[in-house]
Design an enzyme around this catalytic site. Structure first.
Site, PDB file in Angstrom:
ATOM      1  N   ARG A 169      -8.593  60.137  20.865  1.00 45.15           N
ATOM      2  CA  ARG A 169      -8.477  59.090  19.836  1.00 45.15           C
ATOM      3  C   ARG A 169      -7.468  58.062  20.338  1.00 45.15           C
ATOM      4  NH1 ARG A 169      -9.251  63.571  15.899  1.00 45.15           N
ATOM      5  NH2 ARG A 169     -10.973  62.967  14.544  1.00 45.15           N
TER       6      ARG A 169
ATOM      7  N   ASN B  28     -17.359  63.571  10.541  1.00 42.78           N
ATOM      8  CA  ASN B  28     -16.426  63.149   9.481  1.00 42.78           C
ATOM      9  C   ASN B  28     -16.933  61.878   8.826  1.00 42.78           C
ATOM     10  OD1 ASN B  28     -14.964  65.159  10.662  1.00 42.78           O
ATOM     11  ND2 ASN B  28     -13.480  63.817  11.645  1.00 42.78           N
ATOM     12  N   ASP B  29     -17.323  60.923   9.667  1.00 38.40           N
ATOM     13  CA  ASP B  29     -17.828  59.672   9.107  1.00 38.40           C
ATOM     14  C   ASP B  29     -19.289  59.784   8.701  1.00 38.40           C
ATOM     15  OD1 ASP B  29     -15.796  57.712   8.875  1.00 38.40           O
ATOM     16  OD2 ASP B  29     -15.590  57.782  11.052  1.00 38.40           O
TER      17      ASP B  29
ATOM     18  N   CYS C 297     -18.049  66.091  17.435  1.00 30.77           N
ATOM     19  CA  CYS C 297     -16.594  66.007  17.530  1.00 30.77           C
ATOM     20  C   CYS C 297     -15.952  65.769  16.163  1.00 30.77           C
ATOM     21  CB  CYS C 297     -16.169  64.946  18.534  1.00 30.77           C
ATOM     22  SG  CYS C 297     -16.793  63.325  18.154  1.00 30.77           S
TER      23      CYS C 297
ATOM     24  N   GLU D 127     -22.279  58.084  13.829  1.00 32.57           N
ATOM     25  CA  GLU D 127     -21.482  58.157  12.606  1.00 32.57           C
ATOM     26  C   GLU D 127     -22.151  57.383  11.470  1.00 32.57           C
ATOM     27  OE1 GLU D 127     -16.932  58.139  13.800  1.00 32.57           O
ATOM     28  OE2 GLU D 127     -18.032  56.625  14.909  1.00 32.57           O
TER      29      GLU D 127
ATOM     30  N   ARG E  70     -14.407  59.797   2.586  1.00 29.90           N
ATOM     31  CA  ARG E  70     -13.738  60.986   3.109  1.00 29.90           C
ATOM     32  C   ARG E  70     -12.291  61.079   2.658  1.00 29.90           C
ATOM     33  NH1 ARG E  70     -13.612  59.538   9.585  1.00 29.90           N
ATOM     34  NH2 ARG E  70     -11.880  60.979   9.762  1.00 29.90           N
TER      35      ARG E  70
ATOM     36  N   ARG F 203     -12.586  57.586  23.731  1.00 29.92           N
ATOM     37  CA  ARG F 203     -13.221  56.746  22.712  1.00 29.92           C
ATOM     38  C   ARG F 203     -12.522  55.401  22.706  1.00 29.92           C
ATOM     39  NH1 ARG F 203     -13.465  58.632  16.565  1.00 29.92           N
ATOM     40  NH2 ARG F 203     -11.233  58.255  16.571  1.00 29.92           N
TER      41      ARG F 203
ATOM     42  N   HIS G  61       4.099  61.018   8.630  1.00 26.84           N
ATOM     43  CA  HIS G  61       4.925  61.641   9.658  1.00 26.84           C
ATOM     44  C   HIS G  61       5.056  63.127   9.407  1.00 26.84           C
ATOM     45  CE1 HIS G  61       7.317  57.896  11.035  1.00 26.84           C
ATOM     46  NE2 HIS G  61       6.164  58.024  11.624  1.00 26.84           N
TER      47      HIS G  61
END
Ligand code: PEP
Ligand code: MG
Length: 764
Positions: free
Chosen positions: A472, A630-631, A678, A607, A641, A508, A365
């Site tokens: 997302r 990222n992946d 992305c 990915e 990661r 996505r 958070h």
């Protein structure tokens, strides 16, 4: 011995202080190995002395006074060789060394093992015995123990918990620490340390008389009311600065204290077990926390920490501790073991300039809120000297995740200059908002946004997003305590599509698994990044997939913008074919319901490396490709990661990645299909220049990065970008490629767009 080892390791990691852990370690080792002496030494990296930290077996010694000079004694050999030494007659060893109070030659049998952290010796664990030789089993035992104790020891060294004789206590020299870059920006101010008010673990188990039950229940109810009231006030204070979705996080937080859930369990425990209300709070909250923390999911583990914060607030209120301490001076940087969402709301926003949290992750958070509040934040700063930090001056570098404690005047001046440079560049960037992303030689590049929260919509548009490159959808799924209905999804998706219309919106499909779990849909696996993730989950659950796609069609109805549906974690052709069939089915269903749906564009995320080798077939089946770097980086280099231990191997500029990206772009263009990026790479200036040079049509990134990348596009030529790529393709390491691109940006006078300084030295 195996069980004893496991028990000891688990006791050592049970949240005990370092000094207790060291004492426990040496005592238990002598018992388990049945030997006479066990000693723990730390290696002072400045002097190379070995300093005794804890000992069992020698009488009347003051551990910190015993120091073995560098490369001395048999113990010195353990350091030098970085391997265990098991000797039966140490007295005859040519290197044997005599230190008053710690005689190497007092016992003939000697077993020393190095304690290694990141390839360096940080200490030595030593066992000595009068009569019994040490066996191979003993050697294995001590080595395993040293391996698992290495993290404790190196953490204690980094946080100055160990009084090394070469370092004066409470040293006030400049120190640099590393964490995650939670929220970008630089803050230079004073640390304000917040402690959790009361520890759940410290409450004693107290049985009460039945006649005391009513009083205890009243105590608990009053404390609960105080905490709920504080939280509500905090929420109100935040209302003007936060969007609806972030406020929903607060509601989720408050929801945990709903009367019929945990509080009721506490009351029942008081009544049924006849215990003190503080005991009941401690046991009920601790049980739920343990359950959440046992989960592999970082999301659920974070919720465990929320629960701890709430439980401790209730305890504090019951113990009449001053539960709110608002008095913080201007330029404060909030520091805590676990900065909680509620801690952030307690302090006056105008005095708070940065946040540092020892615990936490990109899912916390506090990270989400810090970004929404535009506060530079470093999260997961495990090594900072927390106990000493209050009131010290501090620099928080949210660009790189660096913290400087006690910065020297020159460092402060340096960072303050960077803040000014950054501020004036930001002002320049604001003027770009409505200008197109076109290179100096006229090539149009699409700069789109990665989004997940409704509250990010207006900010993204303000910062110049020309479309959504990645929605997302798991974010609105994660902010609830059950799956959102089709209609709830439609409303959220519609809000985005309407706001961006007629700009393209890329939806996505649900991408959960790996480190992304839903609180109400647990996925427990040994190896989650290689497990049930993304499309694998939704193809196994067509109900989720179809509901989502139907909601997307409905949300897009009557709008001008094109709906783009993007499939995550595809690893083979069949998955694309099945997903396309489901999309057709959803399309038929909604049109039969009378929805004015348009045919979407369908794309896949690249990915998983397998798709690189099937790119010719893949591209024929879809309307667009989007590379999720990222992946892709983690699967290409087999380096998670999220694991700091292998962070150095996780390199987006690795030559393998550069070649893969180039190959994918070439194939897409030959097939006349658009291709975008992305992953985080697209939002870095260096990555953007490289991808532009490779011909990527879309760069999709966090809203914060848009103006900077747009500025670079408008100040560079495509010819220059292509030249940079051609050179990079011939290089051999990520460092070489990255440094080369930076040099080229400097050469082209574009260094203003780079983060206002180089990565700190501790990053290499
Ligand atoms: C990616 O993997 O690059 C990506 C954009 O997806 P996520 O970060 O959400 O896994
Ligand atoms: Mg991904």
């Amino acid at each position: 011995m195996q069980d004893a080892l496991q028990d000891l390791i688990s006791d050592l990691s049970g949240g005990v202080s370092f000094s207790r852990a060291s004492a426990m370690l040496v005592t238990r080792v002598t018992n388990i190995l049945n030997c006479d002496v066990c000693s723990l030494f730390v290696l002072d990296s400045k002097t190379q002395n070995l300093q005794l930290l804890a000992n069992e077996g020698y009488r009347d010694i003051e551990p910190n006074r015993i120091v073995v000079p560098p490369q001395t004694g048999v113990i010195g050999l353990v350091v030098k060789r970085k391997e265990p030494l098991n000797l039966t007659n140490v007295n005859e060893h040519p290197d044997v060394y005599f230190v008053e109070g710690h005689e190497e030659n007092a016992y003939p049998n000697f077993l020393g093992v190095p304690i290694l952290s990141q390839r360096r010796v940080v200490g030595v664990l030593l066992a000595q015995s009068e009569y019994d030789e040490f066996s191979e089993d003993d050697e294995g035992f001590l080595t395993s123990l040293a391996t698992s104790f290495a993290t404790h020891l190196s953490h204690a060294i980094a946080t100055n918990e160990i009084a090394l004789s070469s370092v004066p206590p409470k040293q006030r020299e400049e120190q640099h620490f590393r964490g995650y870059a939670g929220s970008p920006g630089i803050a230079s101010g004073t640390a304000v340390l917040r402690h959790p008010h009361a520890q759940l673990e410290d409450v004693t188990y107290r049985v009460i008389e039945p006649s005391e039950i009513d009083h205890e229940l009243m105590e608990f109810n009053e404390a609960l009311a105080i905490v709920v009231q504080d939280l509500n006030q905090g929420r109100e204070r935040m209302q003007s600065v936060l969007g609806a979705e972030e406020l929903a996080l607060f509601d989720a937080y408050l929801h945990m204290l709903d009367d019929d859930s945990l509080p009721q369990e506490v009351r029942t425990t008081v009544m049924n077990e006849c215990v003190w209300s503080q005991t009941a709070v401690s046991s009920v909250f601790s049980r739920h926390i343990r359950e959440l923390e046992r989960s592999e999911s970082s999301y659920l583990a974070e919720r465990g920490q929320d629960l701890r914060d709430l439980g401790q607030r209730i305890l504090a209120a019951m113990q009449r501790q001053d539960h709110v301490d608002n008095d913080i001076p201007p330029n404060s940087i909030l520091v805590a073991q676990e900065v909680s969402a509620s801690m952030l709301t307690e302090v006056p926003a105008e005095n708070l300039i940065g946040v540092v949290s020892v615990e936490g992750s990109m899912n916390s958070h506090v990270t989400i809120l810090a970004r929404a509040l535009n506060l530079p934040a470093v999260i997961g700063a495990k090594d900072i000297p927390l106990l000493d930090i209050d009131n010290l001056s501090l620099i928080v570098d949210g660009f790189y995740g660096e913290i400087v404690v006690n910065p020297a005047p020159a460092t402060v001046t340096h960072f303050e200059e960077l803040v000014h440079v950054e501020e004036s560049f930001q002002a320049e960037l604001e003027e770009l908002r409505d200008l197109p992303s076109v290179t100096l030689d006229g090539e149009r590049i699409n700069v789109w946004v990665n989004i997940g929260l409704v509250s990010e919509i207006s900010r993204s548009l303000d910062l110049g997003a020309e479309g959504i490159g990645l929605f997302r959808t798991e974010v609105p799924f994660a902010n609830r305590n059950r799956f959102p209905t089709e209609e709830e999804q439609r409303r959220i998706y519609r809000e985005h599509m309407q706001a961006f219309d007629p700009r393209p919106v890329t939806m996505r499909t649900l991408d959960i698994g790996g480190d992304k779990d839903l609180p109400y849909f647990k996925i427990e696996e040994e190896n989650p990044f290689l497990g049930w993730r993304g499309i694998r989950v939704t193809l196994d659950h067509p109900d989720i997939f179809l509901g989502q796609v139907r909601a997307m069609f409905k949300a897009n109805a009557d709008l001008e913008g094109i709906l783009r549906i993007m499939l995550p974690m595809i690893s083979n052709i069949e998955e694309i074919e099945i997903a396309k069939r489901y999309i057709e089915q959803a399309y038929r269903e909604v049109t039969e319901e009378g929805v004015n749906a348009k045919q979407p564009q369908i794309g896949v995320m690249i990915e998983v490396p397998s798709l690189i080798f099937q790119r010719q077939q893949v591209v024929k089946l879809v309307d667009f490709l989007a590379v999720g770097t990222n992946d892709l980086t983690q699967y290409m280099l087999a380096a998670s990661r999220t694991n700091p231990q292998v962070a150095e191997l996780y390199q987006e500029f690795d030559p393998s990645m550069v070649h893969a990206l180039r190959m994918l772009a070439k194939t897409a263009h030959e097939a006349r299909k658009p291709i975008g990026i992305c992953g985080e790479l697209a939002g870095t200036v260096e990555g953007a220049v490289m991808c532009i040079g490779m011909g990527y049509d879309v760069l999709s990134m966090n809203a914060t990065n848009i103006p900077r990348v747009k500025w670079v596009i408008r100040n560079i030529t495509m010819t220059n970008c292509r030249r940079i790529v051609a050179r990079a393709l011939r290089m051999q390491s990520s460092k070489e490629i990255f440094n080369f691109i930076r040099e080229q940006l400097h050469g082209a006078g574009l260094d203003k767009a780079l983060p206002p300084h180089e990565p700190p030295a501790i990053f290499f």
